[in-house]
Design a protein around this motif. Structure first.
Motif, PDB file in Angstrom:
ATOM      1  N   ALA A 151       2.216   5.965   8.112  1.00 37.01           N
ATOM      2  CA  ALA A 151       3.675   6.057   8.224  1.00 37.01           C
ATOM      3  C   ALA A 151       4.372   5.729   6.911  1.00 37.01           C
ATOM      4  N   GLU A 152       3.716   4.964   6.025  1.00 32.11           N
ATOM      5  CA  GLU A 152       4.332   4.587   4.759  1.00 32.11           C
ATOM      6  C   GLU A 152       4.133   5.633   3.668  1.00 32.11           C
ATOM      7  N   THR A 153       3.289   6.617   3.905  1.00 33.34           N
ATOM      8  CA  THR A 153       2.960   7.583   2.867  1.00 33.34           C
ATOM      9  C   THR A 153       4.154   8.463   2.528  1.00 33.34           C
TER      10      THR A 153
ATOM     11  N   LEU B 296      -9.724  21.037  -7.277  1.00 34.29           N
ATOM     12  CA  LEU B 296     -11.180  20.961  -7.375  1.00 34.29           C
ATOM     13  C   LEU B 296     -11.877  21.968  -6.461  1.00 34.29           C
ATOM     14  N   GLY B 297     -11.088  22.811  -5.783  1.00 29.07           N
ATOM     15  CA  GLY B 297     -11.668  23.849  -4.928  1.00 29.07           C
ATOM     16  C   GLY B 297     -12.018  23.371  -3.539  1.00 29.07           C
ATOM     17  N   ALA B 298     -11.595  22.142  -3.172  1.00 30.84           N
ATOM     18  CA  ALA B 298     -11.912  21.595  -1.858  1.00 30.84           C
ATOM     19  C   ALA B 298     -10.835  21.966  -0.845  1.00 30.84           C
ATOM     20  N   MET B 299     -11.107  21.638   0.418  1.00 35.04           N
ATOM     21  CA  MET B 299     -10.181  21.935   1.512  1.00 35.04           C
ATOM     22  C   MET B 299      -9.632  20.625   2.073  1.00 35.04           C
ATOM     23  N   PRO B 300      -8.378  20.262   1.757  1.00 35.98           N
ATOM     24  CA  PRO B 300      -7.827  19.006   2.262  1.00 35.98           C
ATOM     25  C   PRO B 300      -7.648  19.029   3.773  1.00 35.98           C
ATOM     26  N   ILE B 301      -8.056  17.932   4.420  1.00 35.09           N
ATOM     27  CA  ILE B 301      -7.931  17.772   5.867  1.00 35.09           C
ATOM     28  C   ILE B 301      -7.340  16.397   6.128  1.00 35.09           C
ATOM     29  N   GLU B 302      -6.245  16.324   6.879  1.00 36.18           N
ATOM     30  CA  GLU B 302      -5.621  15.047   7.195  1.00 36.18           C
ATOM     31  C   GLU B 302      -6.280  14.420   8.424  1.00 36.18           C
ATOM     32  N   MET B 303      -6.652  13.146   8.305  1.00 32.76           N
ATOM     33  CA  MET B 303      -7.227  12.380   9.405  1.00 32.76           C
ATOM     34  C   MET B 303      -6.781  10.939   9.254  1.00 32.76           C
ATOM     35  N   SER B 304      -6.809  10.204  10.363  1.00 29.91           N
ATOM     36  CA  SER B 304      -6.589   8.762  10.267  1.00 29.91           C
ATOM     37  C   SER B 304      -7.896   8.113   9.792  1.00 29.91           C
TER      38      SER B 304
ATOM     39  N   ASP C 179       3.637  11.721  -2.808  1.00 27.37           N
ATOM     40  CA  ASP C 179       2.327  11.118  -3.078  1.00 27.37           C
ATOM     41  C   ASP C 179       1.231  11.852  -2.324  1.00 27.37           C
ATOM     42  N   LEU C 180       1.507  12.184  -1.065  1.00 27.77           N
ATOM     43  CA  LEU C 180       0.545  12.940  -0.274  1.00 27.77           C
ATOM     44  C   LEU C 180       0.262  14.283  -0.926  1.00 27.77           C
ATOM     45  N   ALA C 181       1.313  14.945  -1.401  1.00 27.29           N
ATOM     46  CA  ALA C 181       1.143  16.249  -2.043  1.00 27.29           C
ATOM     47  C   ALA C 181       0.279  16.136  -3.297  1.00 27.29           C
ATOM     48  N   LEU C 182       0.387  15.022  -4.011  1.00 24.51           N
ATOM     49  CA  LEU C 182      -0.402  14.844  -5.227  1.00 24.51           C
ATOM     50  C   LEU C 182      -1.893  14.734  -4.908  1.00 24.51           C
ATOM     51  N   VAL C 183      -2.248  13.958  -3.891  1.00 26.58           N
ATOM     52  CA  VAL C 183      -3.660  13.808  -3.525  1.00 26.58           C
ATOM     53  C   VAL C 183      -4.214  15.120  -2.968  1.00 26.58           C
ATOM     54  N   GLU C 184      -3.415  15.814  -2.174  1.00 25.87           N
ATOM     55  CA  GLU C 184      -3.863  17.108  -1.660  1.00 25.87           C
ATOM     56  C   GLU C 184      -3.986  18.126  -2.794  1.00 25.87           C
TER      57      GLU C 184
ATOM     58  N   LEU D 208       0.807  -1.215   0.000  1.00 27.05           N
ATOM     59  CA  LEU D 208       0.000   0.000   0.000  1.00 27.05           C
ATOM     60  C   LEU D 208       0.845   1.272   0.000  1.00 27.05           C
ATOM     61  N   THR D 209       2.107   1.155  -0.383  1.00 26.12           N
ATOM     62  CA  THR D 209       2.987   2.317  -0.379  1.00 26.12           C
ATOM     63  C   THR D 209       2.437   3.440  -1.250  1.00 26.12           C
ATOM     64  N   ARG D 210       1.845   3.084  -2.396  1.00 25.62           N
ATOM     65  CA  ARG D 210       1.345   4.107  -3.331  1.00 25.62           C
ATOM     66  C   ARG D 210      -0.141   4.386  -3.169  1.00 25.62           C
ATOM     67  N   TYR D 211      -0.753   3.855  -2.139  1.00 25.77           N
ATOM     68  CA  TYR D 211      -2.186   4.063  -1.920  1.00 25.77           C
ATOM     69  C   TYR D 211      -2.414   5.065  -0.796  1.00 25.77           C
ATOM     70  N   ILE D 212      -3.299   6.033  -1.032  1.00 25.05           N
ATOM     71  CA  ILE D 212      -3.706   7.008  -0.021  1.00 25.05           C
ATOM     72  C   ILE D 212      -5.228   7.132  -0.090  1.00 25.05           C
ATOM     73  N   GLY D 213      -5.904   6.747   0.968  1.00 28.44           N
ATOM     74  CA  GLY D 213      -7.361   6.882   1.000  1.00 28.44           C
ATOM     75  C   GLY D 213      -7.764   8.334   1.157  1.00 28.44           C
ATOM     76  N   SER D 214      -8.862   8.702   0.520  1.00 28.55           N
ATOM     77  CA  SER D 214      -9.372  10.066   0.669  1.00 28.55           C
ATOM     78  C   SER D 214     -10.886  10.053   0.537  1.00 28.55           C
ATOM     79  N   HIS D 215     -11.510  11.158   0.887  1.00 29.93           N
ATOM     80  CA  HIS D 215     -12.971  11.227   0.836  1.00 29.93           C
ATOM     81  C   HIS D 215     -13.434  12.679   0.742  1.00 29.93           C
ATOM     82  N   PRO D 216     -13.968  13.089  -0.403  1.00 29.67           N
ATOM     83  CA  PRO D 216     -14.565  14.424  -0.503  1.00 29.67           C
ATOM     84  C   PRO D 216     -15.951  14.425   0.123  1.00 29.67           C
ATOM     85  N   LEU D 217     -16.199  15.361   1.028  1.00 26.73           N
ATOM     86  CA  LEU D 217     -17.505  15.457   1.677  1.00 26.73           C
ATOM     87  C   LEU D 217     -18.424  16.275   0.781  1.00 26.73           C
ATOM     88  N   ALA D 218     -18.809  15.670  -0.313  1.00 25.39           N
ATOM     89  CA  ALA D 218     -19.632  16.346  -1.307  1.00 25.39           C
ATOM     90  C   ALA D 218     -20.531  15.325  -1.965  1.00 25.39           C
TER      91      ALA D 218
END
Length: 370
Positions: free
Chosen positions: A153-155, A170-178, A159-164, A117-127
């Motif tokens: 810890a593996e992120t 898209l005009g959204a506000m990125p928020i980091e959470m577990s 890669d994180l910067a790309l998802v953010e 899962l090194t290249r995987y980052i979960g995300s969720h737009p609240l829209a």
């Protein structure tokens, strides 16, 4: 002649971007990225859905030589883990994210399978919208909305910067959470509200027609999301069952306490118990972020609007002349009447100026808190 037509804004994300799932969220992301000049690749298990999304301009079909920098998985929760695993294997140079509304369960499944899962980052737009599918997609549904990004810890920082960057484009506000924090949060703010709205709206099924004719904006606001798709919500609630049950159990205890008080409203402490319930609701509403994420409250002014073309335009024109900024708008039609009610939310300091100015211009004010 020189072409002075402005081009698309510079995007942070560099394509191509592959989107798996051409429904509401996937197609909406596709529209937004396409408008930024990014090469968007669409894929979907439904050929009809895929063709529809392409016809509407959300992206293009896949080719054998595609080499995306980012893959966005936008499929139902019950197949999210399967598709993430497949996309990680198919595109070894791409960062893979998903937009599922539950984050922990797909992650558990992937870890149990031993997927890297090194290249995987979960995300969720609240829209979202009450309607689904490519035909309901809109590029602007993410603007100003939170977009949760779940790192671990593996992120890798890039890669994180790309998802953010995707969220920001898209005009959204990125928020980091577990993932755990995210799932507990959406249980409280999204999943249980859906159940409450559905349960309340379900009481209307056998209600007399005369009762329903009395329905006002309050009950419409409370039950608006009850029109959501049952098939999708069965999956969402099943994947996030434990946090949802925790909130439901607490809510059930609160309901029992209120019902007990109302069974004997003259008993000592009964009225106080009901009042405390309403007051606690006031306190909770005060904590909800307002416009642009601010904890700033606005006051409603309800204006009677004739059911004729151009009246809303005239109202907004008059508000503009009064230098009043409308923070929110709700419309309600009165059954059987040739007028509606426009509730405009404005800053408290502008209420008196608004009421006086609109009254002078011939508008009838139905109510105000001032």
């Amino acid at each position: 002649m020189t072409d002075t037509t402005p081009g698309p804004l510079a995007a942070r994300v560099q394509g191509p971007v592959r989107i798996v799932g051409a429904g509401l969220l996937g197609s909406s992301i596709g529209h937004a990225l396409t408008a930024l000049g990014i090469d968007v690749i669409l894929d979907d298990t439904s050929p009809a859905q895929l063709r529809l999304a392409i016809d509407y301009g959300a992206g293009r079909g896949a080719r054998d030589d595609d080499d995306p920098s980012l893959v966005i998985v936008a499929v139902p929760p019950d197949v999210t883990a399967d598709v993430i695993e497949r996309e990680l294997a198919a595109y070894p140079r791409a960062v893979v994210t998903d937009v599922a509304s539950v984050k922990l369960e797909p992650l558990r499944q992937l870890r149990a399978r031993g997927v890297d899962l090194t290249r995987y980052i979960g995300s969720h737009p609240l829209a979202g919208r009450e309607r689904g599918g490519a035909i309901a997609a809109r590029a602007d549904i993410f603007i100003g909305r939170p977009w949760v990004v779940c790192r671990d810890a593996e992120t890798r920082a890039g890669d994180l910067a790309l998802v953010e960057a995707l969220a920001l484009d898209l005009g959204a506000m990125p928020i980091e959470m577990s993932p755990e924090e995210h799932d507990r949060a959406v249980a409280l703010t999204s999943h249980v509200p859906q159940l409450v709205a559905s349960l309340l709206a379900g009481r209307f099924v056998d209600a007399p027609d005369g009762s329903l004719r009395l329905a006002g904006q309050g009950v419409r606001d409370t039950t608006r999301i009850a029109a959501s798709a049952p098939e999708l919500w069965v999956q969402i609630l099943g994947a996030n069952a434990a946090p949802v049950v925790d909130v439901l159990d607490a809510l059930a205890a609160d309901l029992t306490a209120v019902a007990t008080a109302l069974r004997a409203p003259d008993a000592p402490g009964a009225r106080r118990g009901v009042a405390d319930t309403i007051r606690r609701g006031n306190d909770g509403v005060e904590r909800l972020p307002g416009k642009h994420g601010q904890n700033r409250r606005f006051e409603p002014v309800v204006v009677m609007v004739d059911d004729r073309p151009g009246q809303l335009g005239r109202l907004f024109g008059d508000l503009g002349e009064l230098d009043v900024n409308v923070e929110d708008l709700r419309l309600e039609h009165s059954p059987g009447a040739q007028f509606g009610l426009a509730e405009v939310s404005i800053v408290p300091a502008a209420v008196r100026r608004t009421v006086d100015g609109l009254t002078e211009r011939g508008w009838k004010i139905a109510s105000t808190n001032d």
